[in-house]
Design a protein around this motif. Structure first.
Motif, mmCIF file in Angstrom:
data_model
loop_
_atom_site.group_PDB
_atom_site.id
_atom_site.type_symbol
_atom_site.label_atom_id
_atom_site.label_comp_id
_atom_site.label_asym_id
_atom_site.label_seq_id
_atom_site.Cartn_x
_atom_site.Cartn_y
_atom_site.Cartn_z
ATOM 1 N N ALA A 43 -66.206 81.400 -2.604
ATOM 2 C CA ALA A 43 -65.283 80.267 -2.704
ATOM 3 C C ALA A 43 -63.925 80.626 -3.285
ATOM 4 C CB ALA A 43 -65.921 79.148 -3.535
ATOM 5 N N GLY A 44 -63.820 81.790 -3.927
ATOM 6 C CA GLY A 44 -62.533 82.207 -4.473
ATOM 7 C C GLY A 44 -62.512 82.251 -5.988
ATOM 8 N N ALA A 45 -61.505 82.927 -6.525
ATOM 9 C CA ALA A 45 -61.365 83.081 -7.973
ATOM 10 C C ALA A 45 -59.905 83.296 -8.336
ATOM 11 C CB ALA A 45 -62.209 84.249 -8.477
ATOM 12 N N HIS A 46 -59.611 83.040 -9.591
ATOM 13 C CA HIS A 46 -58.279 83.306 -10.122
ATOM 14 C C HIS A 46 -58.457 83.798 -11.553
ATOM 15 C CE1 HIS A 46 -53.918 82.883 -9.678
ATOM 16 N NE2 HIS A 46 -53.898 82.637 -10.977
ATOM 17 N N GLU A 117 -54.706 73.021 -11.962
ATOM 18 C CA GLU A 117 -54.345 72.077 -10.898
ATOM 19 C C GLU A 117 -53.872 72.804 -9.649
ATOM 20 O OE1 GLU A 117 -55.035 68.850 -10.862
ATOM 21 O OE2 GLU A 117 -56.033 69.435 -12.718
ATOM 22 N N ARG A 118 -53.095 73.852 -9.834
ATOM 23 C CA ARG A 118 -52.600 74.605 -8.677
ATOM 24 C C ARG A 118 -53.739 75.269 -7.918
ATOM 25 N NH1 ARG A 118 -49.748 78.866 -10.987
ATOM 26 N NH2 ARG A 118 -51.480 80.277 -10.527
ATOM 27 N N GLU A 119 -54.679 75.835 -8.660
ATOM 28 C CA GLU A 119 -55.776 76.575 -8.038
ATOM 29 C C GLU A 119 -56.960 75.682 -7.676
ATOM 30 O OE1 GLU A 119 -55.566 79.710 -7.138
ATOM 31 O OE2 GLU A 119 -53.533 79.798 -7.950
ATOM 32 N N GLN A 120 -56.936 74.444 -8.172
ATOM 33 C CA GLN A 120 -58.022 73.502 -7.875
ATOM 34 C C GLN A 120 -59.392 74.074 -8.258
ATOM 35 O OE1 GLN A 120 -57.713 70.014 -6.404
ATOM 36 N NE2 GLN A 120 -55.960 70.622 -7.648
ATOM 37 N N VAL A 121 -59.501 74.468 -9.522
ATOM 38 C CA VAL A 121 -60.772 74.986 -10.039
ATOM 39 C C VAL A 121 -61.355 73.996 -11.035
ATOM 40 C CG1 VAL A 121 -60.253 77.425 -9.694
ATOM 41 C CG2 VAL A 121 -59.550 76.313 -11.809
ATOM 42 N N ARG A 122 -62.682 73.974 -11.120
ATOM 43 C CA ARG A 122 -63.376 73.099 -12.058
ATOM 44 C C ARG A 122 -64.383 73.870 -12.899
ATOM 45 N NH1 ARG A 122 -59.571 70.833 -11.196
ATOM 46 N NH2 ARG A 122 -59.202 68.713 -10.445
ATOM 47 N N HIS A 123 -64.336 75.212 -12.803
ATOM 48 C CA HIS A 123 -65.243 76.063 -13.570
ATOM 49 C C HIS A 123 -64.421 77.189 -14.198
ATOM 50 C CE1 HIS A 123 -68.729 74.030 -11.838
ATOM 51 N NE2 HIS A 123 -68.080 74.084 -10.676
ATOM 52 N N ARG A 150 -59.790 67.889 -20.896
ATOM 53 C CA ARG A 150 -60.198 67.897 -19.494
ATOM 54 C C ARG A 150 -61.724 67.855 -19.370
ATOM 55 N NH1 ARG A 150 -56.280 69.141 -15.699
ATOM 56 N NH2 ARG A 150 -57.972 68.435 -14.334
ATOM 57 N N PRO A 151 -62.325 66.690 -19.600
ATOM 58 C CA PRO A 151 -63.792 66.595 -19.491
ATOM 59 C C PRO A 151 -64.298 66.801 -18.070
ATOM 60 C CG PRO A 151 -62.807 64.422 -19.780
ATOM 61 C CD PRO A 151 -61.706 65.412 -20.018
ATOM 62 N N ASP A 152 -63.389 66.810 -17.104
ATOM 63 C CA ASP A 152 -63.792 67.054 -15.713
ATOM 64 C C ASP A 152 -64.015 68.527 -15.419
ATOM 65 O OD1 ASP A 152 -60.962 67.253 -16.210
ATOM 66 O OD2 ASP A 152 -60.643 67.462 -14.045
ATOM 67 N N ILE A 153 -63.655 69.407 -16.361
ATOM 68 C CA ILE A 153 -63.782 70.850 -16.170
ATOM 69 C C ILE A 153 -64.992 71.364 -16.946
ATOM 70 C CG2 ILE A 153 -62.617 73.072 -16.386
ATOM 71 C CD1 ILE A 153 -61.166 71.163 -14.546
ATOM 72 N N GLN A 154 -65.747 72.268 -16.329
ATOM 73 C CA GLN A 154 -66.866 72.925 -16.997
ATOM 74 C C GLN A 154 -66.404 74.271 -17.548
ATOM 75 O OE1 GLN A 154 -69.947 71.500 -17.424
ATOM 76 N NE2 GLN A 154 -68.966 69.694 -16.511
ATOM 77 N N PHE A 155 -66.743 74.542 -18.807
ATOM 78 C CA PHE A 155 -66.334 75.788 -19.459
ATOM 79 C C PHE A 155 -67.555 76.637 -19.800
ATOM 80 C CE2 PHE A 155 -62.702 73.106 -19.935
ATOM 81 C CZ PHE A 155 -61.607 73.954 -19.968
ATOM 82 N N TYR A 156 -67.411 77.944 -19.606
ATOM 83 C CA TYR A 156 -68.500 78.883 -19.843
ATOM 84 C C TYR A 156 -67.969 80.058 -20.657
ATOM 85 C CZ TYR A 156 -69.770 76.274 -15.656
ATOM 86 O OH TYR A 156 -69.981 75.266 -14.745
ATOM 87 N N SER A 157 -68.841 80.640 -21.473
ATOM 88 C CA SER A 157 -68.461 81.768 -22.327
ATOM 89 C C SER A 157 -69.002 83.080 -21.775
ATOM 90 C CB SER A 157 -69.012 81.566 -23.742
ATOM 91 O OG SER A 157 -68.461 80.414 -24.349
#
Length: 233
Positions: A43-46, A117-123, A150-157
Motif C-alpha cells: 500500500a505504500g510508505a513514507h 494529510e499529504r500522504e493520507q496515512v493513518r498508521h 489526532r485520535p483518528d491516527i493509530q500509533f505504534y512503537s
C-alpha cells in the motif's frame, strides 16, 4: 480496563500505508526495514527523518556538520530505494541532531500533521519511549502530542537502543504485547539498506577516531532477528 489489542497483521504485511518517524538516518532501516519493504511492495510508505544526523562525528575536519548532514541524507535516500521506495518517499526535517528537545514541539507537530494529510496515512510508527537516546525520547514525546490531537491516527512503537542495551527488554516487550515481524523475505533488502548508511559503519569518516560507529553485533541483531512493534502506550 480493556487490554489494548495487538497490531493487526495486515498492517505489518503492507496492506495499509504507513508513516515511519525516524530520529536519525538509519533508524528506519535498522528497526523497520522489513516493515518498510512490505509497505513499499504493497500500500505504500513514507519516512520522516527528524534530525540531520550531523552529530555523529563532531571531531572530523573532513566532514563538518553541514557536509555530513548532506551525506547522511543521501544515504537515507539510497536505503529507501533499496527497500523498494524512492527519494520521494522521504520528508527530511533536518532538525539539529541530539538537540531535538530544544526545538519547539508545536512547530514539529504542525509539520508532521501536514505530512500525514499529504500522504493520507493513518498508521504511524515511532521510536519506543524506552530508548535512552534523547532524540528517540523526544520523537516519542512529540508523537504523543500528535496522538492526543489526532485520535483518528493509530500509533505504534518500535525499539532500537532499548532492544540493544536494556537487560529487561524482554519483559518490557511482553508487557506491551509486542508483535514480531519475521525478516526472512526482506532480509537481503534490509541488510543492503543498513549497509547504505556507510557513515555510521566506519566507512566514510576517517579523521575522527572517537566518532560514532554502530557497535559490533548491532547490525547482525537487527538483520538476523524479527522486527518488534507494539501499540504506543
Amino acid at each position: 480496563m480493556t487490554a489494548t489489542p495487538p497490531i493487526a497483521a495486515e498492517i505489518l504485511a503492507g496492506d495499509e500505508k504507513i508513516l515511519v518517524l525516524a530520529p536519525h538516518p538509519d533508524d528506519e532501516s535498522l528497526a523497520c526495514g522489513g516493515l518498510l519493504a512490505n509497505a513499499f511492495a504493497g500500500a505504500g510508505a513514507h519516512v520522516v527523518c527528524m534530525t540531520d544526523g550531523s552529530a555523529s562525528h563532531p571531531g572530523s575536519n573532513d566532514w563538518p556538520a553541514d557536509k555530513l548532514a548532506e551525506k547522511r541524507r543521501e544515504e537515507l535516500q539510497e536505503a529507501l530505494i533499496l527497500l523498494g521506495g524512492t527519494a520521494v518517499n522521504l520528508t527530511w526535517l533536518g532538525l539539529p541532531d541530539s538537540q531535538l528537545h530544544e526545538v519547539d514541539a508545536e512547530e514539529i507537530v504542525v509539520r508532521l500533521e501536514e505530512v500525514i494529510e499529504r500522504e493520507q496515512v493513518r498508521h504511524v510508527f515511532v521510536p519506543a519511549q524506552e530508548d535512552k537516546h534523547c532524540d528517540h525520547k523526544t520523537t516519542a514525546r512529540i508523537a504523543g502530542i500528535l496522538r492526543a490531537r489526532r485520535p483518528d491516527i493509530q500509533f505504534y512503537s518500535y525499539p532500537v537502543w532499548s532492544r540493544w542495551d536494556d537487560p529487561d527488554f524482554a519483559s518490557c516487550a511482553a508487557s506491551h504485547r509486542a508483535v514480531m515481524l519475521d525478516n526472512a523475505t526482506a532480509a537481503a533488502r534490509k541488510r543492503a539498506a543498513i549497509s547504505a548508511h556507510r557513515s555510521q559503519l566506519g566507512e566514510v569518516v576517517k579523521d575522527d577516531p572517537e566518532g560514532f560507529v554502530l557497535p559490533a553485533g548491532f547490525v547482525e541483531k537487527f538483520v538476523g532477528e524479527s522486527e518488534i512493534f507494539w501499540r504506543m502506550p
